[in-house]
Structures are given as structure tokens and as C-alpha cells.
Design an enzyme around this catalytic site. Structure first.
Site, PDB file in Angstrom:
ATOM      1  CD  GLU A 138      -1.467  -2.283   2.044  1.00 29.63           C
ATOM      2  OE1 GLU A 138      -2.191  -3.285   2.026  1.00 29.63           O
ATOM      3  OE2 GLU A 138      -0.356  -2.262   2.618  1.00 29.63           O
ATOM      4  CE1 TYR A 144       7.720   1.053  -3.476  1.00 27.01           C
ATOM      5  CE2 TYR A 144       5.626   2.162  -3.212  1.00 27.01           C
ATOM      6  CZ  TYR A 144       6.841   1.769  -2.700  1.00 27.01           C
ATOM      7  OH  TYR A 144       7.178   2.094  -1.409  1.00 27.01           O
TER       8      TYR A 144
END
Length: 161
Positions: free
Chosen positions: A105, A117
């Protein structure tokens, strides 16, 4: 040069400094001690630059998946490849352990982290409303699946079935 090594108890003091620099609600010494001493699912690494802790990352190996718990880089060492090195190491560990994928998250407003990411193949898969207690900010749930996962093609082309 960046060196990524397993986190040990001797690193906790420096990891706590990074934690406090990066998060409004930092983990405690006890949290990290529990992770590296008691949690059999935990994989924690530190990034050293010239022998100094520049950042760290943690992941839980839950059945067939990896759950990234935290990634943090001291502001002093950002934009030097520390975060990339830590993510490469988490991915390497996950592949070595034959995980089907890794999830994490990230704050919806944290564009630099999302960019990092995404660079490693993570894709947004959902949201958690008011996930972050310090700001009530939503979290973006991101996943990276590995090619050896039997349903990998479905993760790449969800409309095809």
C-alpha cells in the site's frame, strides 16, 4: 556504493532514525525487534552507504505472496538508488521463495513512491479508504505478479478471460 544486507538488531537504532525522518507515526524499537526476532514470515533488509544505514525495507512472506510492510530511505540518501536497490532485493527474495507476487500500500499522494513501484512492474489494483491514520489519506493497493504464476496472463490482461 550501496550494500543491501539482512537487518540485524545492531541496525535498529539507525533504522529508527530513518523511520522518524520518513513517517508521522513511526514504528517503535519493539516493533522492529519483534519483526526480526519473532516473526518467521518477516524479511527485513537495510541499505548501507559507506557503512551508514541509508534506508530499509521489510516484507512478510504470507503463504504464496509477499506483503511489503515498509520501504523508507533517509532524505539525505534519496535519489541515489537506495530505494531501487531495496526494491530489487525484495523482488529477488520473493522470486527466490517462489512467491506468486508482491503487494503493498502507498499513500495516494506519494507520487515518487508510486513511480518507483511502477518502474518495477507494480500496478494499481485497488484502494483502501482512510488507510493512513495520521492523515486519513487513502492508500493505493499495488501488485506485482511474477511470470511463473499460473494465472500471470490474467494479471496482465484482466479483460481477457
Amino acid at each position: 556504493m550501496i550494500e543491501i544486507i539482512p537487518m540485524e538488531e545492531k541496525h535498529i537504532e539507525d533504522v529508527l532514525k530513518v523511520e522518524e525522518e520518513c513517517f508521522h507515526i513511526p514504528w517503535t524499537r519493539r516493533d522492529f525487534e519483534r519483526e526480526i526476532k519473532e516473526n518467521n514470515m518477516a524479511i527485513y533488509k537495510v541499505a548501507l552507504v559507506d557503512g551508514r544505514v541509508a534506508g530499509y525495507a521489510g516484507m512478510w512472506h504470507v503463504v504464496t505472496e509477499g506483503q511489503i510492510t515498509n520501504v523508507a530511505v533517509s532524505p539525505e540518501f534519496r535519489r541515489m538508488g537506495v530505494g531501487e536497490g531495496l526494491m530489487r532485493e525484495m523482488i529477488r527474495e520473493a522470486e527466490e521463495l517462489s512467491m506468486i507476487g508482491i503487494t503493498l500500500e502507498v499513500k495516494i499522494s506519494n507520487a515518487p513512491a508510486q513511480k518507483l513501484y511502477t518502474k518495477f512492474g507494480f500496478k494499481p489494483e485497488g484502494f483502501r479508504k482512510n488507510y493512513y491514520k495520521d492523515t486519513n489519506e487513502d492508500a493505493v493497493i499495488m501488485w506485482k505478479y511474477f511470470e511463473f504464476y499460473e494465472d500471470y496472463e490474467k494479471t496482465q490482461n484482466p479483460a481477457k478471460e
